[in-house]
Design a protein around this motif. Structure first.
Motif, short mmCIF file in Angstrom:
data_model
loop_
_atom_site.label_atom_id
_atom_site.label_comp_id
_atom_site.label_asym_id
_atom_site.label_seq_id
_atom_site.Cartn_x
_atom_site.Cartn_y
_atom_site.Cartn_z
N UNK A 1 -31.77 -5.70 37.86
CA UNK A 1 -31.26 -6.44 39.02
C UNK A 1 -29.75 -6.64 39.05
N UNK A 2 -29.07 -6.52 37.91
CA UNK A 2 -27.63 -6.82 37.91
C UNK A 2 -26.97 -6.12 36.72
N UNK A 3 -25.66 -5.97 36.83
CA UNK A 3 -24.84 -5.43 35.74
C UNK A 3 -25.31 -4.07 35.23
N UNK A 4 -25.88 -3.25 36.10
CA UNK A 4 -26.36 -1.93 35.70
C UNK A 4 -25.15 -1.05 35.38
N UNK A 5 -25.16 -0.49 34.19
CA UNK A 5 -24.07 0.39 33.77
C UNK A 5 -24.65 1.54 32.95
N UNK A 6 -24.09 2.70 33.14
CA UNK A 6 -24.49 3.87 32.38
C UNK A 6 -23.26 4.39 31.65
N UNK A 7 -23.40 4.50 30.34
CA UNK A 7 -22.34 5.09 29.51
C UNK A 7 -22.81 6.48 29.11
N UNK A 8 -22.11 7.48 29.58
CA UNK A 8 -22.48 8.86 29.28
C UNK A 8 -21.87 9.27 27.95
N UNK A 9 -22.69 9.92 27.11
CA UNK A 9 -22.23 10.41 25.81
C UNK A 9 -22.07 11.91 25.82
N UNK A 10 -22.68 12.60 26.77
CA UNK A 10 -22.53 14.05 26.83
C UNK A 10 -23.34 14.68 27.93
N UNK A 11 -22.79 15.76 28.48
CA UNK A 11 -23.47 16.62 29.44
C UNK A 11 -23.43 18.01 28.82
N UNK B 1 -34.32 -11.90 33.40
CA UNK B 1 -33.14 -12.48 32.80
C UNK B 1 -32.74 -11.87 31.47
N UNK B 2 -33.62 -11.05 30.89
CA UNK B 2 -33.31 -10.40 29.62
C UNK B 2 -32.22 -9.35 29.80
N UNK B 3 -31.52 -9.07 28.72
CA UNK B 3 -30.55 -7.99 28.68
C UNK B 3 -31.27 -6.71 28.28
N UNK B 4 -31.00 -5.66 28.99
CA UNK B 4 -31.58 -4.35 28.69
C UNK B 4 -30.47 -3.44 28.22
N UNK B 5 -30.72 -2.73 27.14
CA UNK B 5 -29.80 -1.70 26.65
C UNK B 5 -30.65 -0.68 25.92
N UNK B 6 -30.60 0.57 26.39
CA UNK B 6 -31.43 1.60 25.79
C UNK B 6 -30.74 2.95 25.89
N UNK B 7 -31.03 3.79 24.92
CA UNK B 7 -30.50 5.14 24.88
C UNK B 7 -31.48 6.10 25.53
#
Length: 149
Positions: free
Chosen positions: A71-81, A101-107
């Motif tokens: 729902x909020x603060x969606x960010x994608x950090x790219x490590x490689x293409x 309300x939880x924080x999500x962070x996944x590879x």
């Protein structure tokens, strides 16, 4: 003239981030497929499939359903293409605030298969256990339950 498949997939990510169906739909073939691990937390929380078939289904998910959970603060950090012919492999880390309300962070590792300059198939891999902990905590849940745990 050669096709820059890396640029096609990068442009697709910009379309995905827009959550605008009119921008998303044109990047997929009509018969596109998106395959994620069965029983992944997103599919369970949204009571949806882990294997989406067709441009319309994928577009609906990215334009409508995705933001019900992330729902909020969606960010994608790219490590490689990485490009090999009509395949583009993307390594990334996605983070967001979830509906509970939880924080999500996944590879993630995603393999995009292109056909005629469009995305024909996406195979998505992620740490499913980490996703479940973020979405549901340590407790089991029912499909569609986005409540705080």
């Amino acid at each position: 003239m050669s096709t820059d498949n890396r640029a096609i997939v990068r442009a697709a990510w910009r379309a995905f981030a827009s959550h605008d169906a009119e921008q998303i739909a044109p990047v997929f073939t009509a018969d596109a497929e998106w395959l994620a691990p069965a029983g992944n937390a997103t599919a369970i929380a949204l009571d949806g499939p882990s294997h989406m078939i067709g441009r319309e289904a994928i577009t609906h998910f990215l334009a409508q359903e995705f933001s019900r959970l992330f729902v909020d603060d969606v960010a994608v950090e790219f490590h490689g293409f990485y490009v090999d012919g009509d395949r583009v492999i993307v390594e990334e880390t996605m983070s967001a605030t979830l509906a509970n309300g939880n924080t999500y962070r996944n590879d993630y590792c995603l393999i995009f298969e292109l056909r005629d300059g469009l995305i024909h198939r996406v195979r998505e891999y992620m740490d499913t256990a980490r996703g479940h902990r973020a979405v549901f905590g340590e407790q089991a849940t029912e499909p569609g339950d986005l409540s705080v745990r």
